[in-house]
Each structure stands twice: as structure tokens, then as C-alpha cells.
Enzyme design. Structure first.
Site, PDB file in Angstrom:
ATOM      1  N   ARG A  37      26.146  38.646  53.024  1.00 57.23           N
ATOM      2  CA  ARG A  37      25.980  39.626  51.931  1.00 57.23           C
ATOM      3  C   ARG A  37      24.622  39.481  51.241  1.00 57.23           C
ATOM      4  O   ARG A  37      24.084  40.469  50.737  1.00 57.23           O
ATOM      5  CB  ARG A  37      27.119  39.462  50.909  1.00 57.23           C
ATOM      6  CG  ARG A  37      27.123  40.543  49.797  1.00 57.23           C
ATOM      7  CD  ARG A  37      28.376  40.427  48.934  1.00 57.23           C
ATOM      8  NE  ARG A  37      28.526  41.541  48.018  1.00 57.23           N
ATOM      9  CZ  ARG A  37      28.242  41.487  46.703  1.00 57.23           C
ATOM     10  NH1 ARG A  37      27.808  40.376  46.164  1.00 57.23           N
ATOM     11  NH2 ARG A  37      28.419  42.547  45.951  1.00 57.23           N
ATOM     12  N   ILE A  63      25.765  47.792  44.990  1.00 58.24           N
ATOM     13  CA  ILE A  63      26.588  47.285  46.086  1.00 58.24           C
ATOM     14  C   ILE A  63      27.922  46.941  45.431  1.00 58.24           C
ATOM     15  O   ILE A  63      27.965  46.302  44.388  1.00 58.24           O
ATOM     16  CB  ILE A  63      25.943  46.062  46.776  1.00 58.24           C
ATOM     17  CG1 ILE A  63      26.826  45.497  47.902  1.00 58.24           C
ATOM     18  CG2 ILE A  63      25.576  44.953  45.794  1.00 58.24           C
ATOM     19  CD1 ILE A  63      26.120  44.410  48.767  1.00 58.24           C
ATOM     20  N   SER A  64      29.015  47.403  46.001  1.00 61.59           N
ATOM     21  CA  SER A  64      30.328  47.191  45.378  1.00 61.59           C
ATOM     22  C   SER A  64      30.651  45.705  45.286  1.00 61.59           C
ATOM     23  O   SER A  64      30.198  44.891  46.096  1.00 61.59           O
ATOM     24  CB  SER A  64      31.426  47.892  46.178  1.00 61.59           C
ATOM     25  OG  SER A  64      31.228  49.281  46.201  1.00 61.59           O
ATOM     26  N   GLN A  65      31.481  45.383  44.295  1.00 62.72           N
ATOM     27  CA  GLN A  65      31.972  44.017  44.111  1.00 62.72           C
ATOM     28  C   GLN A  65      32.790  43.608  45.353  1.00 62.72           C
ATOM     29  O   GLN A  65      33.558  44.410  45.880  1.00 62.72           O
ATOM     30  CB  GLN A  65      32.864  44.057  42.877  1.00 62.72           C
ATOM     31  CG  GLN A  65      33.346  42.743  42.378  1.00 62.72           C
ATOM     32  CD  GLN A  65      34.279  42.932  41.191  1.00 62.72           C
ATOM     33  OE1 GLN A  65      34.230  43.959  40.498  1.00 62.72           O
ATOM     34  NE2 GLN A  65      35.117  41.960  40.955  1.00 62.72           N
TER      35      GLN A  65
END
Ligand code: SAH
Length: 213
Positions: A37, A63-65
Site C-alpha cells: 500500500r 485512498i480509502s481507509q
């Protein structure tokens, strides 16, 4: 593009924390354990890549959790060979998770800068969606419909009708609906004109916007 033992250690901790928060799907957890990530973030945020938080990416997007990515992936019960339409490519992190789950992925992004950046970056990591599309997700992608699963990763003020119509009978669509906060909503298509609806709690996404930018 480096992935080190330290990064792996941080990912293992992240996976432990996702389990504590209720994620149980082993395939999803394995995907998160594997995907670097930190490489999906601007280098100034790299040090924080394995905290369970959303971070800014290009074009004022996020960027999503990791929890959100894991939750959406788990709820959709992605199986090998599932044809999946993703709205909001963004950094491509959720796309990578779908590809690790062996889905065939069609992904749409409305921001040209992000579309360009991510469509160059993901294949370098070996992640190859079937199609990267620069377009407006409100319209879906009728040409390749119907889909087994549709995942929307931006907060939608209402349910776009074209997306429901592009779902296979038996298929599932997961979409956060609302304004400042959204209710994660699952639609299961029961027949050509019947949908089952389940509300799965509150989330916060950047807004789903109309038209390309
Ligand atoms: N899954 C991504 C989430 C990015 S945030 C990730 O984890 O990185 C949501 C993304 O949806 C943003 O990149 C935003 O530009 C995009 N988006 C918003 N409205 C859209 C629309 N109508 N069509 C396609 N993409 C859209």
C-alpha cells in the site's frame, strides 16, 4: 519501488487490526497482507501507509481507509472470475485487492490526472484490470454489462439507475449513499425488476461527482 521486511511487518500489524475490527474473510486479509500500500501513496505519506486511515492522493482525492476497502471486498463475496465494475479507480488500491481476489475488473475514474497516473502505475506492479476507463461512473459501462458485482468507492447522493440495470440477476452492488456521511448500501438483484436492499452502517467517502474532469 521498494517493498521491505519492515513494510511486510507493518502490513501484518494492519491485518491484525482489521481482524480486531471484524474483518474475517481470509482471502481479503491475504490480499491486504500482500499489496504494498505504501507504493500507492505520495512519498510524503509513505510512513503512514499502514495505519488504518484514508490519505490524500492526486486531484484532491483520497485512498480509502484499509478497513473500508476490506469491508467492501468482504461484503461483495468476490469469487474467482467474477466480472466486477468499480466506480472510482483513484489510487488503484481497491482495484489491486479485487485483482488479488481474481476478479475480472473494469474500473472507471472521472479525474483525468488520476486515470492517467493509475493506469500507468498498476500494471507496473503486475495488476492488470480488463479495462481502465476515463469516464463518468454515473453511467456505468453498458458496453461490457452485465456485471456480477458493482463497487462504488465514492459517496453517491442517490443510486444511479444505470448501475442497477447493469447488474446481473443474482449480482450485488455495494454503494455508499448520502451527503457528508453515507450509509453503505448493498443491493442484491433478485430478478429483472426486484432488488433487495441492506443498509450496512455509516462511512465517509469523497463525493461521487457527475461528468469527467
Ligand atoms: N478506491 C479508491 C478510492 C478513491 S476516492 C482508492 O482506494 O484509492 C474516490 C474516487 O472516485 C476518486 O478518485 C474520484 O475522482 C472518483 N470519482 C468520483 N466521482 C466519480 C464518477 N462519477 N465516476 C468515476 N469516478 C468518480
Amino acid at each position: 519501488m521498494r517493498d521491505t521486511a519492515k513494510h511486510q511487518g507493518l502490513r501484518n500489524q494492519l491485518v491484525t487490526s482489521l481482524k480486531e475490527k471484524g474483518i474475517t474473510d481470509e482471502k481479503v486479509l491475504t490480499a491486504i497482507k500482500k499489496i504494498p500500500r505504501h507504493l500507492f501513496l505520495d512519498s510524503s505519506f509513505e510512513a503512514h501507509a499502514y495505519q488504518d486511515k484514508a490519505f490524500p492522493i492526486a486531484a484532491a482525492q483520497t485512498i480509502s481507509q484499509p478497513y473500508t476497502v476490506a469491508f467492501q471486498s468482504e461484503v461483495l463475496t468476490i469469487k474467482e472470475g467474477d466480472k466486477v465494475l468499480e466506480i472510482g479507480t483513484g489510487s488503484g488500491y481497491q482495484t489491486a485487492v479485487l485483482l488479488e481476489l481474481k476478479a475480472i475488473v473494469y474500473t472507471i475514474e472521472r479525474q483525468h490526472e488520476l486515470f492517467k497516473k493509475t493506469s500507468l502505475f498498476l500494471p507496473k506492479l503486475g495488476y492488470k484490470p480488463k479495462k481502465f476507463v476515463f469516464g463518468d461512473g454515473y453511467k456505468g459501462l453498458p458496453k461490457d454489462a452485465p456485471y456480477d458485482k458493482i463497487i462504488v468507492t465514492a459517496g453517491a447522493p442517490y443510486v444511479p439507475k444505470p448501475l442497477l440495470s447493469q447488474l446481473k440477476v443474482g449480482g450485488k452492488m455495494l454503494i455508499p449513499i448520502g451527503g457528508d456521511t453515507q450509509i453503505m448500501t448493498l443491493f442484491v438483484r433478485k430478478s429483472s425488476n426486484e432488488f433487495e436492499k441492506h443498509e450496512l452502517g455509516n462511512f465517509i467517502f469523497v463525493p461521487m461527482l457527475e461528468k469527467k474532469a
